[in-house]
Design an enzyme around this catalytic site. Structure first.
Site, PDB file in Angstrom:
ATOM      1  CE  LYS A   1       7.752  -4.706   3.009  1.00 34.68           C
ATOM      2  NZ  LYS A   1       6.608  -4.818   3.920  1.00 34.68           N
TER       3      LYS A   1
ATOM      4  N   GLY B   1      -4.191 -16.179  10.206  1.00 37.69           N
ATOM      5  CA  GLY B   1      -3.558 -15.993   8.908  1.00 37.69           C
ATOM      6  C   GLY B   1      -2.926 -14.625   8.716  1.00 37.69           C
TER       7      GLY B   1
ATOM      8  N   GLY C   1       0.796  -1.228   0.000  1.00 37.80           N
ATOM      9  CA  GLY C   1       0.000   0.000   0.000  1.00 37.80           C
ATOM     10  C   GLY C   1       0.826   1.274   0.000  1.00 37.80           C
TER      11      GLY C   1
END
Lengths: 424, 424
Positions: B196, B178, B127
């Site tokens: 990242k 999950g 995102g």
């Protein structure tokens, strides 16, 4: 890499930042070639080589050594004429001027499209410009935009909420400190927010044929009472620009709104702006950034210039397809109502009867004990209702003898169905 | 406009979203041409025309009808070999695979640069990808990045803070639901965040020659006590990836940090991610968006494909200039210390003497009354101190007979000089 030669038209609050950054020479893609000013002898925050300064547009628009014109002079008539003649002479444009884009966008974008030129619009969004490139990429998939787009209004509303000081006094202080202009009506009445929403609408619809007027209500009628009741109910009040697309229908408006505490938009403070996007896959993201200021606008314009230099500018509307807006009466939502009523028995019954007649059900009612007074506030929040029904009920309610003033109506935004997936 | 023909390698959680969107045919610039899968007979969430499916990379990389390969198969060795051979065959790439980029970036970017091809990296930021284009434009002016880049860690920390449930239990619940992988160590130990940050470092430094290891500490040692003490002191604890550039020196690390309540980063909840940027003009902006998920990653990859289709992709590092990182001992900042000490007279004196010897002054001390116990927590926050001095003092403190466990150390972020201009 070809170096782009830049002329900056305007040496005011925005222009000085762009000129300063270009003169530092840290951006190899960009070279400052000329600065257009009205008053060449005015004292500037820093000195520039005299041979950069010109006083006549034509020396820039007709100069074959200029590739891009940065229009940061403000106003509309002269700015439009500069932009149009620069385009005709093969220049690309970057501008921070919302008024010129909303009033002359049709002419400017159609000419730029015909000539294969670019109009960089990042500057009009100041700090929130960083979403604009990606927004222009994925324009068709944008489902909803909820945005705080006016720094002055957000400063006033967040300052009122924090300090308990009245609208008038906060505005006066903001004007004294230079946060708000002497005539702040474009900000306070939502006009500035509406312009930015119109530009966003043009970008995501890829058309310059957008309605010149959109439903727009500012923050002039928001009282400290509203802010306090909202807080009690779990909301902050912000001035929002809203675009919603659903099944080919587009709803657009500017209004104050109640936003749940704990969400990104409710937490935007001071003169910051924010854009929250939801796309048709339900993906939500939100950007918070300064809503005004020399350097935030400078960064926006420099990124436009870099995008133009790299041939990567995408954001300009290029078609003439008309945008038809949904009638505001059709929107459904929850509402906050603050009535001003006589403090006497039977008032609530009269009001709830009218609401019931229009199938409007209430989520909450707040009626406090007040010292005897001519009129007291009665605050209600509704469940989901169609705005047209609500307005019809309000018309009847406001005619009741027991209702002493026009009822304040504010939209309530919440996560959930038929509502934005607000970031928490 | 030339239509770009796309092959998607991988039909897992990310691949299925990209395939779904491309098959809808709503994006005129992009056409799905082939899907590479390992197991052609596996049941998929939706059916696709059998002639789209191939099982052999070579059918894609050697197909002259493919312009762009989307690598969403995961893993490193096969993914790297697919990317490299696709590049050699004239394809552009979009990938969401952090591991392949951090482990094979050198080879991949140098080949892509030599061949004039593009590697789209938005997918690796899910995102938060929406800032990446502009970040790559203005890379040189980026001063500081403070980012929450791992959804699992942020889910665990914000859930612990909200519910008071222990790290182990929240992790177990997240795994059951999950939200976290069965082996979540890459997430929890900060490795995913570090990847990242390494990619961001490559983008803003425009080099693929970045250190393979950066200082990295995860959230495994953050206890409920730390979260509660931090709250009491006015902070939230988040796992941050940090890049700071000053006077040509670059400091990079991944660590938990105390972030003041009321700021954007402190308010990021659940599996959301956030990037806060400050540039060298002091302009700050912050994006909040989902940190994982099929559709958020899909949107990122589609925007890469659109940027490639429009020739607007800019974000890939293209040089081999080595990045030299500042020694972490040189950073200055404020620190939270949680010591585990014997509950007996004179303990505080012994500890403050060591701190005083190292010129470390305290901003606050919290020592509560506890039921008699072998050891009790003693929490302190320091004023500004050089990390090297602090570590030297800690080494001595932890050798004291009265100190019963290794002291927990967490950086404190605050607005102000030598600190980020955190958005409030």
């Amino acid at each position: 890499m070809k170096i782009k030669r830049v002329a900056v038209a305007g040496f005011g609050n925005v222009g000085k930042g762009v000129i300063e950054v270009l003169l530092q020479g840290q951006i190899p893609e960009l070279k400052l070639e000329k600065i257009v000013v009205k008053h060449p002898n005015k004292v500037r925050p820093f000195t520039v080589e005299p041979n950069l300064i010109v006083t006549d547009f034509s020396q820039v628009v007709q100069d074959p050594n200029i590739d891009i014109v940065v229009e940061v002079m403000g106003g509309t008539k002269d700015a439009a004429s500069l932009i149009l003649s620069a385009l005709r002479n093969g220049k690309d444009i970057a501008t921070a001027n919302k008024a010129v884009i909303t009033q002359h966008g049709n002419e400017i974008f159609s000419l730029a499209t015909d000539l294969g030129r670019t109009i960089g619009l990042r500057g009009t969004f100041v700090g929130c410009n960083a979403l604009i490139h990606d927004l222009s990429l994925s324009r068709k998939s944008i489902h909803k935009i909820y945005a705080i787009l006016n720094g002055t209004c957000n400063y006033i509303l967040s300052h009122m909420a924090r300090t308990g000081i009245s609208f008038e006094q906060v505005l006066r202080e903001a004007q004294e400190k230079g946060y708000a202009e002497a005539d702040a009506s474009d900000d306070i009445d939502g006009v500035d927010t509406a312009r930015k929403i119109q530009i966003l609408l043009g970008i995501i619809s890829n058309t310059y044929n957008i309605p010149p007027e959109i439903p727009c209500e500012g923050i002039r009628n928001v009282t400290m009472q509203d802010i306090q009741y909202a807080k009690e109910l779990g909301y902050a009040i912000k001035l929002l620009g809203i675009i919603e697309r659903e099944d080919g229908s587009i709803t657009v408006f500017v209004r104050p709104a109640l936003i749940p505490h704990g969400t990104l938009l409710a937490s935007v403070e001071d003169a910051n702006n924010a854009i929250e996007l939801e796309n048709d896959l339900g993906v939500v993201s939100g950007l918070v950034a300064p809503g005004a200021g020399t350097y935030p606008t400078t960064v926006a314009i420099i990124n436009d210039l870099l995008d133009i230099a790299h041939g990567a500018a995408l954001m300009m509307p290029t078609s003439n397809t008309p945008v038809v807006l949904n009638d505001i009466g059709n929107i459904r939502g929850r509402y906050y109502l603050r009535l001003t009523v006589k403090d006497q028995p039977g008032v609530l019954a009269q009001i709830t009867r009218i609401l019931g007649d229009h199938d409007i059900s209430l989520a909450s009612v707040i009626q406090k004990e007040w010292a005897p007074a001519e009129a007291v506030p009665l605050v209600m929040t509704t469940h989901q209702v169609k705005e047209r029904e609500l307005r019809a009920a309000l018309e009847k309610m406001d005619q009741l003898e027991v209702v002493k003033a026009k009822t304040m109506v504010i939209n309530i935004l919440e996560g959930g169905s038929q509502q934005p997936a607000l970031i928490r």
